[in-house]
Motif scaffolding. Structure first.
Motif, PDB file in Angstrom:
ATOM      1  N   ILE A  37       0.645  -1.411   0.074  1.00  0.00           N
ATOM      2  CA  ILE A  37       0.143  -0.162   0.060  1.00  0.00           C
ATOM      3  C   ILE A  37       1.041   1.296   0.020  1.00  0.00           C
ATOM      4  N   TYR A  38       1.858   1.131   0.794  1.00  0.00           N
ATOM      5  CA  TYR A  38       2.909   2.637   0.771  1.00  0.00           C
ATOM      6  C   TYR A  38       3.451   2.830  -0.315  1.00  0.00           C
ATOM      7  N   LEU A  39       4.077   1.686  -1.148  1.00  0.00           N
ATOM      8  CA  LEU A  39       4.591   1.775  -2.235  1.00  0.00           C
ATOM      9  C   LEU A  39       3.943   2.370  -3.349  1.00  0.00           C
ATOM     10  N   LEU A  40       2.431   1.729  -3.310  1.00  0.00           N
ATOM     11  CA  LEU A  40       1.626   2.369  -4.449  1.00  0.00           C
ATOM     12  C   LEU A  40       0.978   3.768  -4.019  1.00  0.00           C
ATOM     13  N   VAL A  41       0.902   4.133  -2.858  1.00  0.00           N
ATOM     14  CA  VAL A  41       0.464   5.568  -2.292  1.00  0.00           C
ATOM     15  C   VAL A  41       1.521   6.433  -2.769  1.00  0.00           C
ATOM     16  N   GLY A  42       2.935   6.004  -2.588  1.00  0.00           N
ATOM     17  CA  GLY A  42       4.076   6.727  -2.799  1.00  0.00           C
ATOM     18  C   GLY A  42       4.415   7.086  -4.416  1.00  0.00           C
ATOM     19  N   ALA A  43       4.051   6.019  -5.031  1.00  0.00           N
ATOM     20  CA  ALA A  43       4.179   5.975  -6.569  1.00  0.00           C
ATOM     21  C   ALA A  43       3.080   7.129  -7.175  1.00  0.00           C
ATOM     22  N   LEU A  44       1.931   6.819  -6.632  1.00  0.00           N
ATOM     23  CA  LEU A  44       0.822   7.674  -6.989  1.00  0.00           C
ATOM     24  C   LEU A  44       1.058   9.237  -6.769  1.00  0.00           C
ATOM     25  N   ALA A  45       1.714   9.608  -5.532  1.00  0.00           N
ATOM     26  CA  ALA A  45       1.993  10.833  -5.127  1.00  0.00           C
ATOM     27  C   ALA A  45       3.003  11.549  -6.129  1.00  0.00           C
ATOM     28  N   LEU A  46       3.990  10.562  -6.362  1.00  0.00           N
ATOM     29  CA  LEU A  46       4.995  10.997  -7.348  1.00  0.00           C
ATOM     30  C   LEU A  46       4.557  11.458  -8.609  1.00  0.00           C
ATOM     31  N   GLN A  47       3.235  10.725  -9.220  1.00  0.00           N
ATOM     32  CA  GLN A  47       2.903  11.128 -10.217  1.00  0.00           C
ATOM     33  C   GLN A  47       2.290  12.482 -10.262  1.00  0.00           C
ATOM     34  N   ILE A  48       1.533  12.719  -9.246  1.00  0.00           N
ATOM     35  CA  ILE A  48       0.911  13.821  -8.787  1.00  0.00           C
ATOM     36  C   ILE A  48       1.854  15.051  -9.026  1.00  0.00           C
ATOM     37  N   LEU A 265       9.987   4.670   0.282  1.00  0.00           N
ATOM     38  CA  LEU A 265      11.070   4.015   1.134  1.00  0.00           C
ATOM     39  C   LEU A 265      10.250   3.202   2.106  1.00  0.00           C
ATOM     40  N   PHE A 266       9.281   3.620   2.743  1.00  0.00           N
ATOM     41  CA  PHE A 266       8.644   3.062   3.857  1.00  0.00           C
ATOM     42  C   PHE A 266       8.006   1.677   3.549  1.00  0.00           C
ATOM     43  N   GLY A 267       7.558   1.759   2.306  1.00  0.00           N
ATOM     44  CA  GLY A 267       6.847   0.481   1.700  1.00  0.00           C
ATOM     45  C   GLY A 267       8.047  -0.334   1.629  1.00  0.00           C
TER      46      GLY A 267
END
Length: 279
Positions: A37-48, A265-267
């Motif tokens: 979940i943290y990997l996906l949320v972080g990746a989506l935030a990077l896209q934003i 990174l937390f992911g």
């Protein structure tokens, strides 16, 4: 000791060993699911941060992203079951205590109970989404935050309750960041089983990821305090709006890039916890 008594003792030991193995498996599955979940949320935030404003950087966005992948439905069910395992692990800590010399103290049990409730809710939302993609998951974190804040403010002393909750989240965020910088997680990991290179990688992900997570918690709590002070539920922010707010600071989108990278990174750190955490 007669044969029957010895058999009873043997069966009791076998049950304890089986329960311990089941709890450990549930804990490791839950930590791995948290990492996803943290990997996906972080990746989506990077896209934003890099201009894709249509993404939703929270749990619902992560689930939607996962559902579009090959075997997405299977992955969603696995993720939900993993998080349910995390809730069961925390429940076992409530009932039997956690590892460490103070694992049976009331404070540790209460903290485990809070975590159990949180992960039970998250597991339920993920499994609901898996059962009905697009219709489950409980909606965006921003809408949930505004709705909950509005309902709480309607009760007597609700404004104060929201303010106290926001302050508690701020304190939690600061604590998460401090513990990450102090590398308090070393006490929970089997550091002796890691190579020196692995320990360095764990420290990079644990410190940077923990600080980023703490910053997000602190910012979300600050928005809740502001909502309480202004008596305006709309000023409460979920994870998605909290992350987007970093792009509105004088540092611009680069602050969001740093925080989003920290969540990724937390992911990765969560995967390390799944492998080496003492359970």
């Amino acid at each position: 000791m007669d044969t029957e008594a010895m058999a009873r003792v043997g069966r009791a030991r076998a049950r304890r060993a089986a329960n311990g193995s089941a709890t450990e498996s549930a804990a490791r599955a839950g930590l791995a699911a948290r990492g996803v979940i943290y990997l996906l949320v972080g990746a989506l935030a990077l896209q934003i941060a890099f201009g894709d404003k249509n993404e939703q950087a929270d749990r619902s966005g992560a689930l939607a992203e996962l559902s579009e992948k090959p075997f997405g439905a299977v992955l969603l069910w696995a993720l939900g079951l993993g998080l349910a395992g995390m809730a069961l692990w925390r429940l076992s800590e409530v009932l039997f205590g956690s590892v460490g010399p103070d694992g049976r103290k009331a404070r540790k049990r209460l903290l485990a109970a809070a975590r159990c409730g949180f992960y039970a809710f998250v597991a339920y939302s993920v499994l609901s989404f898996a059962a009905s993609p697009g219709g489950g998951g409980g909606g965006s974190s921003d809408k949930q935050s505004r709705d909950v804040t509005a309902r709480v403010m309607e009760v007597p002393a609700g404004q104060w309750l929201v303010g106290v909750a926001g302050a508690a989240i701020v304190v939690t965020g600061v604590g998460i960041g401090i513990q990450a910088v102090r590398r308090s997680y070393h006490r929970k990991l089997k550091m002796g089983e890691m190579s020196s290179r692995t320990r360095r990688l764990v420290d990079v992900t644990g410190v940077a990821g923990g600080v980023a997570r703490g910053v997000v918690f602190t910012a979300a709590g600050a928005f809740a305090i502001r909502a309480a002070a202004d008596y305006s539920p709309d000023k409460a922010k979920g994870l998605d709006d909290t992350l987007r707010s970093f792009a509105d600071t004088p540092l611009g989108p680069w602050l969001l890039v740093c925080v989003a990278a920290g969540l990724v990174l937390f992911g990765v750190f969560s995967f390390a916890m799944a492998r080496w955490r003492r359970v």
